[in-house]
Motif scaffolding. Structure first.
Motif, short mmCIF file in Angstrom:
data_model
loop_
_atom_site.label_atom_id
_atom_site.label_comp_id
_atom_site.label_asym_id
_atom_site.label_seq_id
_atom_site.Cartn_x
_atom_site.Cartn_y
_atom_site.Cartn_z
N GLU A 1 -10.46 -8.72 0.63
CA GLU A 1 -9.84 -9.33 1.80
C GLU A 1 -8.32 -9.50 1.60
N SER B 1 0.81 -1.22 0.00
CA SER B 1 0.00 0.00 0.00
C SER B 1 0.85 1.27 0.00
N GLU C 1 -1.62 -7.82 3.18
CA GLU C 1 -0.33 -7.41 2.61
C GLU C 1 0.81 -8.31 3.07
N SER D 1 -6.29 11.53 0.30
CA SER D 1 -7.56 11.01 0.79
C SER D 1 -8.17 10.00 -0.19
N ASN E 1 -5.95 6.76 -0.26
CA ASN E 1 -6.18 5.90 0.91
C ASN E 1 -7.55 5.24 0.87
N GLU E 2 -8.53 5.98 0.38
CA GLU E 2 -9.89 5.43 0.28
C GLU E 2 -9.91 4.25 -0.69
N ILE F 1 -7.33 2.31 -1.52
CA ILE F 1 -6.59 1.19 -0.91
C ILE F 1 -7.46 0.46 0.11
N ASP F 2 -8.11 1.22 0.99
CA ASP F 2 -8.96 0.62 2.03
C ASP F 2 -10.13 -0.13 1.40
N TYR F 3 -10.69 0.44 0.35
CA TYR F 3 -11.83 -0.19 -0.33
C TYR F 3 -11.45 -1.57 -0.87
N ILE G 1 -8.80 -3.47 0.01
CA ILE G 1 -8.40 -4.38 1.10
C ILE G 1 -9.64 -5.03 1.72
N ASN G 2 -10.70 -4.23 1.89
CA ASN G 2 -11.94 -4.77 2.46
C ASN G 2 -12.71 -5.62 1.45
#
Length: 265
Positions: A111, A82, A114, A97, A100-101, A103-105, A107-108
């Protein structure tokens, strides 16, 4: 000498469209990247804004959020971390922003772990030419956390045994040449030995090598001690100054006998 040809300036908005499609055909670009390309083509901001807005609306140019998600997805699939993704997106003009949004999206949604990606990357690497230092910096370059990199190396059967650059250099070192090099810098035996140990060079035969070098006249520590003393202007007729001179020479690794002879010469 090669000189870059000047960019032909747009005379109509159609020329701006043509430039935009040309750059998008070459590769996917962010809004900021394409804007900079078009600004080199014209200083008419109204044309640029019109073209960008139209291309976004028609789906030829991705919004920053969509670009970030697409870029991050390809990067994760290429076993990047990331931090790599965040850095590259910021270079492309995506704000932190949105990056990061995205990347988080992913990852969730997918699933993503890293640590697993990192472990897979290491498992597929050929480690023959790596030192432990080089392997660490290489994995860090792909954007993984420092703690994860250390942990995955520690748990790998081969990576965990790799020598450091210093260890590799120490194994190749010629102790005689190293001693001679430090002696030329007017360092005494104890300092030379300590510096060799700090470089991880094996000093098992240090005393034996020193004796040989002194016996064949390659090194004269008595003379070196005197030369070292000559670099300072101590008043040896003054007892305090003489004590300072003694401490100075001792700190450079010379023996008591070598120092006494230098002070009395």
């Amino acid at each position: 000498m090669f000189t870059q040809r000047p960019i032909k300036q747009a005379k109509t908005i159609d020329n701006v469209y043509g430039s935009a499609f040309y750059h998008l055909e070459a590769k996917d670009r962010t809004i900021d990247e394409l804007r900079k390309k078009l600004e080199a083509k014209t200083d008419n901001q109204e044309w640029i804004d019109t073209v960008l807005s139209d291309l976004i609306g028609r789906g030829y140019l991705k919004s920053d959020k969509d670009f970030a998600i697409n870029f991050a997805e390809m990067a994760f699939n290429s076993e990047k971390g990331s931090q790599f993704i965040l850095s590259k997106l910021k270079e492309k003009g995506i704000n932190e922003s949105d990056a990061n949004e995205a990347i988080d999206y992913l990852i969730n949604r997918d699933e993503i772990c890293e640590f697993t990606i990192l472990n897979n990357r290491l498992s597929n690497m050929t480690l023959d030419s790596y030192s432990s230092d080089k392997l660490y910096s290489t994995l860090m370059k792909y954007g993984f956390k420092s703690s994860d990199v250390r942990e995955v190396i520690k748990s790998h059967p081969i990576a965990s045994t790799l020598p450091s650059k210093m260890q590799i250099k120490a194994e190749k070192a010629d102790i005689v040449k190293e001693i001679e090099k430090l002696a030329r810098k007017l360092k005494g035996k104890s300092v030379i030995k300590r510096e060799l140990q700090q470089k991880l060079i094996d000093v098992t035969n240090f005393d034996e090598q020193i004796e040989k070098l002194e016996m064949d006249g390659s090194i004269d520590f008595y003379e070196n001690c005197r030369l070292r003393l000559d670099k300072k202007r101590f008043d040896l007729s003054n007892s305090k100054e003489k004590s300072k001179a003694y401490a100075y020479l001792y700190s450079h690794g010379f023996s008591s006998d070598e120092i006494k002879e230098a002070l009395n010469s």
